[in-house]
Design a protein around this motif. Structure first.
Motif, PDB file in Angstrom:
ATOM      1  N   MET A 135      -4.402 -11.835  -6.373  1.00 16.99           N
ATOM      2  CA  MET A 135      -4.689 -11.504  -4.985  1.00 16.99           C
ATOM      3  C   MET A 135      -3.417 -11.531  -4.139  1.00 16.99           C
ATOM      4  N   GLN A 136      -2.536 -12.477  -4.419  1.00 15.81           N
ATOM      5  CA  GLN A 136      -1.277 -12.593  -3.679  1.00 15.81           C
ATOM      6  C   GLN A 136      -0.445 -11.323  -3.829  1.00 15.81           C
ATOM      7  N   TYR A 137      -0.367 -10.786  -5.039  1.00 13.87           N
ATOM      8  CA  TYR A 137       0.421  -9.579  -5.250  1.00 13.87           C
ATOM      9  C   TYR A 137      -0.282  -8.329  -4.732  1.00 13.87           C
ATOM     10  N   SER A 138      -1.593  -8.345  -4.638  1.00 19.03           N
ATOM     11  CA  SER A 138      -2.302  -7.231  -3.994  1.00 19.03           C
ATOM     12  C   SER A 138      -1.960  -7.199  -2.506  1.00 19.03           C
ATOM     13  N   PHE A 139      -1.937  -8.382  -1.868  1.00 24.24           N
ATOM     14  CA  PHE A 139      -1.480  -8.462  -0.473  1.00 24.24           C
ATOM     15  C   PHE A 139      -0.064  -7.909  -0.357  1.00 24.24           C
ATOM     16  N   PHE A 140       0.782  -8.326  -1.298  1.00 19.61           N
ATOM     17  CA  PHE A 140       2.191  -7.964  -1.275  1.00 19.61           C
ATOM     18  C   PHE A 140       2.388  -6.449  -1.355  1.00 19.61           C
ATOM     19  N   HIS A 141       1.709  -5.809  -2.279  1.00 19.13           N
ATOM     20  CA  HIS A 141       1.896  -4.366  -2.493  1.00 19.13           C
ATOM     21  C   HIS A 141       1.363  -3.518  -1.347  1.00 19.13           C
ATOM     22  N   TRP A 142       0.399  -4.043  -0.590  1.00 23.47           N
ATOM     23  CA  TRP A 142      -0.231  -3.252   0.469  1.00 23.47           C
ATOM     24  C   TRP A 142      -0.001  -3.849   1.856  1.00 23.47           C
ATOM     25  N   GLY A 143       0.995  -4.731   1.976  1.00 24.87           N
ATOM     26  CA  GLY A 143       1.204  -5.450   3.225  1.00 24.87           C
ATOM     27  C   GLY A 143       2.381  -4.963   4.038  1.00 24.87           C
ATOM     28  N   GLU A 346       5.295  -2.633  21.097  1.00 29.12           N
ATOM     29  CA  GLU A 346       3.878  -2.328  20.905  1.00 29.12           C
ATOM     30  C   GLU A 346       3.681  -1.494  19.634  1.00 29.12           C
ATOM     31  N   PHE A 347       4.548  -0.515  19.444  1.00 31.78           N
ATOM     32  CA  PHE A 347       4.455   0.366  18.285  1.00 31.78           C
ATOM     33  C   PHE A 347       4.639  -0.418  16.988  1.00 31.78           C
ATOM     34  N   VAL A 348       5.724  -1.194  16.906  1.00 30.45           N
ATOM     35  CA  VAL A 348       6.031  -1.874  15.649  1.00 30.45           C
ATOM     36  C   VAL A 348       4.986  -2.934  15.324  1.00 30.45           C
ATOM     37  N   ILE A 349       4.540  -3.684  16.325  1.00 27.52           N
ATOM     38  CA  ILE A 349       3.495  -4.684  16.082  1.00 27.52           C
ATOM     39  C   ILE A 349       2.217  -4.000  15.585  1.00 27.52           C
ATOM     40  N   GLY A 350       1.856  -2.909  16.258  1.00 27.95           N
ATOM     41  CA  GLY A 350       0.639  -2.193  15.874  1.00 27.95           C
ATOM     42  C   GLY A 350       0.709  -1.628  14.474  1.00 27.95           C
ATOM     43  N   VAL A 351       1.843  -0.999  14.147  1.00 26.84           N
ATOM     44  CA  VAL A 351       1.985  -0.349  12.840  1.00 26.84           C
ATOM     45  C   VAL A 351       2.175  -1.376  11.727  1.00 26.84           C
ATOM     46  N   LEU A 352       2.882  -2.450  12.017  1.00 27.53           N
ATOM     47  CA  LEU A 352       3.232  -3.412  10.975  1.00 27.53           C
ATOM     48  C   LEU A 352       2.135  -4.449  10.723  1.00 27.53           C
ATOM     49  N   LEU A 353       1.559  -4.990  11.775  1.00 27.59           N
ATOM     50  CA  LEU A 353       0.664  -6.137  11.615  1.00 27.59           C
ATOM     51  C   LEU A 353      -0.804  -5.768  11.434  1.00 27.59           C
ATOM     52  N   VAL A 354      -1.316  -4.868  12.251  1.00 26.05           N
ATOM     53  CA  VAL A 354      -2.758  -4.582  12.225  1.00 26.05           C
ATOM     54  C   VAL A 354      -3.212  -4.025  10.873  1.00 26.05           C
ATOM     55  N   PRO A 355      -2.559  -2.984  10.324  1.00 22.26           N
ATOM     56  CA  PRO A 355      -2.998  -2.497   9.015  1.00 22.26           C
ATOM     57  C   PRO A 355      -2.791  -3.517   7.895  1.00 22.26           C
ATOM     58  N   THR A 356      -1.739  -4.340   8.004  1.00 20.21           N
ATOM     59  CA  THR A 356      -1.498  -5.363   6.983  1.00 20.21           C
ATOM     60  C   THR A 356      -2.636  -6.370   6.951  1.00 20.21           C
TER      61      THR A 356
END
Length: 512
Positions: A135-143, A346-356
């Motif tokens: 699970m940790q590496y699944s987070f890693f690959h899609w985070g 706003e852009f970087v937080i939205g793109v980086l954190l929300v989908p992760t």
């Protein structure tokens, strides 16, 4: 059609050459068919540049976090008076749908199971300890890594397009470094590379998406999932995404993206409630902590001493990093298009954190539930994957829930809509990149690119050349990663000058 550039004609010729090359049987070109050539090149790149992929991908995350906390964070992607074109919900929905929504549906159940029972990053297969690693590496690959890559390209395109009135082409971002030289042959070469990676990346996804949808229909209804069904699915999806593409970003893509998010959240919530809820929530919390704690070591992990993990790292982590880099021109261009009026922070937080965060929840709910049931002996999803392929993993999980057939049908619909939005977004991006950066590419151009993408997917699916096409797209990641490094330098140079200019205006206004 007056806006068509040389990039369109050159890209079209290259795509046609690759399609023809891809359908030539290996018996005619035993050592020079597309599959053999691209596999050889990709093997060489992975063997000699895996360290490079890890470093550049990690560097892009570092740049993204720097921009969040830097003095440049308040600079707008546009003029000071510009307001965001889309609400937060629609914005998140569109960037997520274009970025990797379909990938989560495909791999959300399959990847953790494969890491646990088939080929683990490390540890003994089939144990609870390895389940946590899986699970940790699944987070890693899609985070953070994929979204950090997307954020750099999307931010640079939006910043130069909306604040400095550049053309919106990837090549135009490099003007501050190289001046008008980049507007000639080198600029054309860069933009052709962008189109190349986009066409082949999306065409590959269309083909594999058809395989998953047909696999789901076959698994649920017992219908033969042969090539005929797959071609019919591609045809139907093509008609739908072209209709959506011709309606424009504000209608088709926005409506479908919103529908995607609603369906995805509803399906995830049902599995959370009906499944082992306490286990899922505990697993998410525990894995999130492990992911954050081990992020630096995972980000730079290679098998330098040959302890046996080289193949796994190359097949999973390096493959993913190359795939995200190959998709960056497409996803970055689309994210830029829908992000006017937002600040850099706003852009970087939205793109980086929300989908992760959303991706982590998705993997925990579906992959975590599948691991829980397989470890308990309640299901044998790993066996189903081994027998029928990764495309049946989700459906094999859902059949264990009440109204499993209904949930599978909802999943098939979700997959279809995700593919429509991805292909829809790609037609816009391809239209924009081949018409000099137009935010409203002509309908004829979008129609042409829509047909080319689907025809490419159908022909190579029929001839068994999708893997070769995917490899060809991934090969483009290496030169594009170099372009991305130059993009970072160009962006920082312009941001520094922009910030200094803003500061001068502030001091001048205070004095007056």
């Amino acid at each position: 059609m007056r806006k068509i550039t040389n990039v369109f004609w050159i890209s079209t010729v290259i795509v046609l050459i690759f399609i023809i090359w891809g359908v030539i049987p290996s018996s005619i070109l035993p050592n020079a068919n597309l599959d053999n050539v691209t596999s050889t090149i990709q093997s060489f790149i992975v063997s000699h540049f895996s360290w490079y992929y890890l470093i550049v991908a990690t560097m892009f995350i570092g740049v993204s976090f720097f921009l969040i906390f830097s003095k440049y964070g308040l600079i707008k992607l546009g003029k000071p008076e510009d307001k965001p074109e889309f609400t937060y919900i629609s914005w998140f929905a569109m960037l997520f749908s274009a970025g990797m929504g379909i990938g989560l549906v495909f791999w959300g159940t399959a990847e953790p199971i494969l890491h646990l029972f088939d080929n683990s990053p490390y540890g003994e297969l089939g144990t609870t300890e390895t389940a946590m690693v899986a699970m940790q590496y699944s987070f890693f690959h899609w985070g953070f890594h994929p979204w950090g890559i997307y954020a750099i390209v999307g931010l640079a395109l939006a910043y130069f397009k909306f604040r400095h009135n550049s053309s919106g082409l990837v090549s135009s971002i490099l003007v501050p470094l190289f001046g008008d030289k980049v507007k000639g042959k080198w600029g054309t070469a860069i933009d052709v590379l962008v189109v190349f990676a986009t066409v082949f990346g999306v065409a590959t996804s269309l083909g594999f998406g058809a395989i998953q949808i047909s696999g789901g229909i076959s698994y649920v209804f017992g219908i033969d999932s042969g090539i005929l069904l797959q071609l019919i699915i591609i045809l139907v999806v093509t008609v739908l995404f072209i209709i959506s593409a011709l309606s424009g970003v504000n209608k088709g893509i926005k409506i479908l993206s919103n529908a995607n998010i609603v369906l995805a959240i509803a399906l995830m919530f049902l599995i959370l409630v009906l499944g082992p809820t306490d286990y899922i929530l505990s697993l998410f919390t525990n894995t999130a902590g492990n992911y954050i704690q081990n992020l630096p070591s995972m980000s730079l992990r290679l098998d330098a001493f040959g302890t046996g993990n080289t193949e796994w790292i190359n097949d999973w982590t390096i493959f993913y990093w190359a795939w995200w880099l190959a998709w960056a021109p497409f996803v970055g261009t689309f994210i830029a298009r829908v992000s006017r009026g937002r600040t850099i922070r706003e852009f970087v937080i939205g793109v980086l954190l929300v989908p992760t965060i959303f991706g982590a929840l998705w993997f925990t709910v579906f992959g975590g539930t599948a691991m829980y049931y397989d470890l308990q002996g309640t299901t044998n999803i790993a066996g189903q994957i081994s027998q029928f392929g990764e495309e049946v993993a989700l459906f094999s999980l859902l059949e264990n829930f009440p109204l499993g057939t209904v949930l599978s049908l909802v999943s098939i619909l979700l997959i279809a809509i995700f593919f429509i939005t991805s292909a829809d977004s790609a037609t816009f991006v391809l239209g924009m990149q081949t018409t000099g950066g137009s935010l409203y590419p002509p309908y004829q151009i979008k129609l042409v690119w829509g047909v080319i993408q689907s025809a490419t997917a159908a022909v190579l699916l029929w001839q068994g050349g999708l893997n070769a096409l995917q490899t060809a797209s991934i090969i483009a990641a290496l030169p594009f990663s170099i372009i991305m490094i130059l993009i970072v330098f160009s962006l920082m140079k312009t941001l520094k000058a922009d910030a200094a200019n803003i500061e001068r205006k502030k001091r001048k206004s205070l004095k007056s």
